[in-house]
Design a protein around this motif. Structure first.
Motif, short mmCIF file in Angstrom:
data_model
loop_
_atom_site.label_atom_id
_atom_site.label_comp_id
_atom_site.label_asym_id
_atom_site.label_seq_id
_atom_site.Cartn_x
_atom_site.Cartn_y
_atom_site.Cartn_z
N LEU A 320 85.89 25.20 23.55
CA LEU A 320 84.10 25.25 24.28
C LEU A 320 84.50 23.53 25.23
O LEU A 320 83.86 23.84 26.60
CB LEU A 320 82.99 25.42 23.28
CG LEU A 320 82.55 26.81 23.40
CD1 LEU A 320 81.11 26.42 22.05
CD2 LEU A 320 82.20 27.73 24.31
N GLN A 335 76.94 23.96 25.61
CA GLN A 335 77.22 24.83 24.55
C GLN A 335 78.39 24.46 22.92
O GLN A 335 77.72 24.54 22.23
CB GLN A 335 78.86 25.39 24.84
CG GLN A 335 78.24 26.48 26.79
CD GLN A 335 79.51 27.11 26.65
OE1 GLN A 335 80.71 26.06 27.37
NE2 GLN A 335 79.51 28.02 27.45
N ILE A 342 76.23 29.67 18.69
CA ILE A 342 77.28 30.32 19.25
C ILE A 342 78.12 31.50 17.74
O ILE A 342 78.63 32.03 18.52
CB ILE A 342 78.55 30.01 19.81
CG1 ILE A 342 77.51 29.30 21.42
CG2 ILE A 342 79.71 30.31 20.67
CD1 ILE A 342 78.62 28.78 22.39
#
Length: 378
Positions: A320, A335, A342
């Motif tokens: 990420l 993120q 996630i």
């Protein structure tokens, strides 16, 4: 840089040095195009002060540089690759074109045959054509020779993969490859690599679909689409930034709300590709094969669903972060701040795929992941 003239032996014909011709001869000898181009440029730079050179001297220079960079085997392939290769013409139903070792080797790689074996097989085919005195050949007869050379000199498995892929190409049936996975799993990278290797020109991302739907519909109509897949719950009725959403499993609930909004677009994209009989690679976090109407199209196309995974949380975080470096630090920060969500979404996606018997590929190395995916597809 002075103009360089090549004097061809033994007739003494003269013509300008052309990098494109040298690149093609190197590709025919099994060198990858990018490497062939760099090598041809290096040769030209070495000869920048020269005015003339014989074809024999030029070939010796190229052979020496090949050995220096790639070893004796690469030099041997180049030196034994006949210049008269282009005299062998392959006839298809629509055109006639020169036989090329390089193009054949690349084509064999498409069939999930390892690069070294593909080059070896392509050279065996050329040797067979020369030994049998072929100056032209029908593409069906050529395919029989290719199959036989692969079977005898490479492996039975390679020969069968080649035959399987060629039969499929002739069938007219569209191939639909579905690549799913959470953010950071490498979906777009693998999809691009597969599309390139398989010669598929239609590559569609669900991220682009979502942006288009956002542009046409107001936030009031599709509130969850205003957020990322992992925090779509913020757009659900009753969600509160301060107290959190009063719903069970908000990450998955929010994501499925997004998916429901996009499902029609995904199904329509697949159906359109089938109607037009064209291959398609469809990738994105919203590619959830268990929720798509794949049974409705199974008799019209070969549909291959694949789910990508990063099996270690810290590895997903690094991916990420790297992805953010390429696409903006703000997105990366968002993120990384939501890594737990996630990871939860990925766990749910993988569990759904595993229960449905969908192939899961751990994507820690793009070359290995692409190789596994190609073999699975073929």
């Amino acid at each position: 840089m002075a103009k360089l003239i090549v004097i061809y032996e033994p007739d003494g014909n003269r013509s300008p040095f052309l990098r494109g011709i040298m690149v093609q001869s190197l590709v025919n000898a099994g060198i990858a195009f990018d490497e062939a181009y760099d090598l041809a440029q290096a040769v030209r730079n070495d000869l920048q002060e020269a005015r003339e050179i014989t074809s024999r001297e030029l070939k010796d220079r190229v052979a020496a540089l090949l050995e220096e960079r790639y070893g004796r085997e690469a030099r041997a392939h180049y030196e034994t690759s006949p210049r008269s290769e282009s005299e062998i013409i392959v006839h298809t139903t629509t055109r006639s074109e020169p036989f090329s070792v390089g193009i054949l080797a690349r084509s064999l790689e498409t069939c999930a045959i390892e690069p070294e074996m593909a080059i070896q097989g392509a050279h065996k085919v050329l040797t067979t054509l020369k030994n049998t005195g072929h100056h032209e050949i029908d593409h069906k007869a050529l395919r029989r020779i290719i199959y036989r050379c692969l079977h005898e000199h490479c492996s039975k498995a390679a020969a069968e993969r080649y035959l399987s892929w060629r039969r499929f190409e002739n069938s007219g049936i569209p191939l639909i490859i579905l690549i799913g996975g959470a953010a950071g799993s490498g979906k777009s990278t693998l999809s691009s690599e597969l599309a390139y290797r398989l010669g598929i020109s239609h590559l569609q991302s669900t991220d682009m679909m979502r942006e288009i739907i956002r542009a046409y519909l107001s936030p009031q109509m599709v509130p969850t689409l205003m957020y990322s897949s992992f925090d779509a719950w913020r757009g659900l009725p009753g969600a509160s930034d301060s107290a959190g959403p009063a719903i069970e499993n908000p990450v998955i609930t929010g994501f499925m709300s997004q998916f429901t909004t996009m499902k029609l677009a995904l199904d329509s994209t697949i159906e359109r590709a089938i109607e037009e009989r064209r291959h398609l690679v469809l990738e994105g976090v919203h590619v959830v094969p268990t929720e798509l109407d794949l049974e409705q199209v199974a008799h019209k196309a070969v549909v291959v669903p694949i789910m990508l995974a990063s099996m270690k949380k810290e590895m997903l975080g690094r991916q990420l972060k790297r992805h953010g470096t390429e696409n903006g630090q703000r997105a990366a920060s968002n993120q990384l701040d939501n890594l737990d969500d996630i990871w939860e979404l990925q766990s749910w996606l993988l569990d759904e795929a595993d229960n449905a018997g969908i192939r899961i590929i751990e994507n820690w190395c793009i070359e290995e992941a692409a190789s596994i995916a190609l073999k699975y597809i073929i």
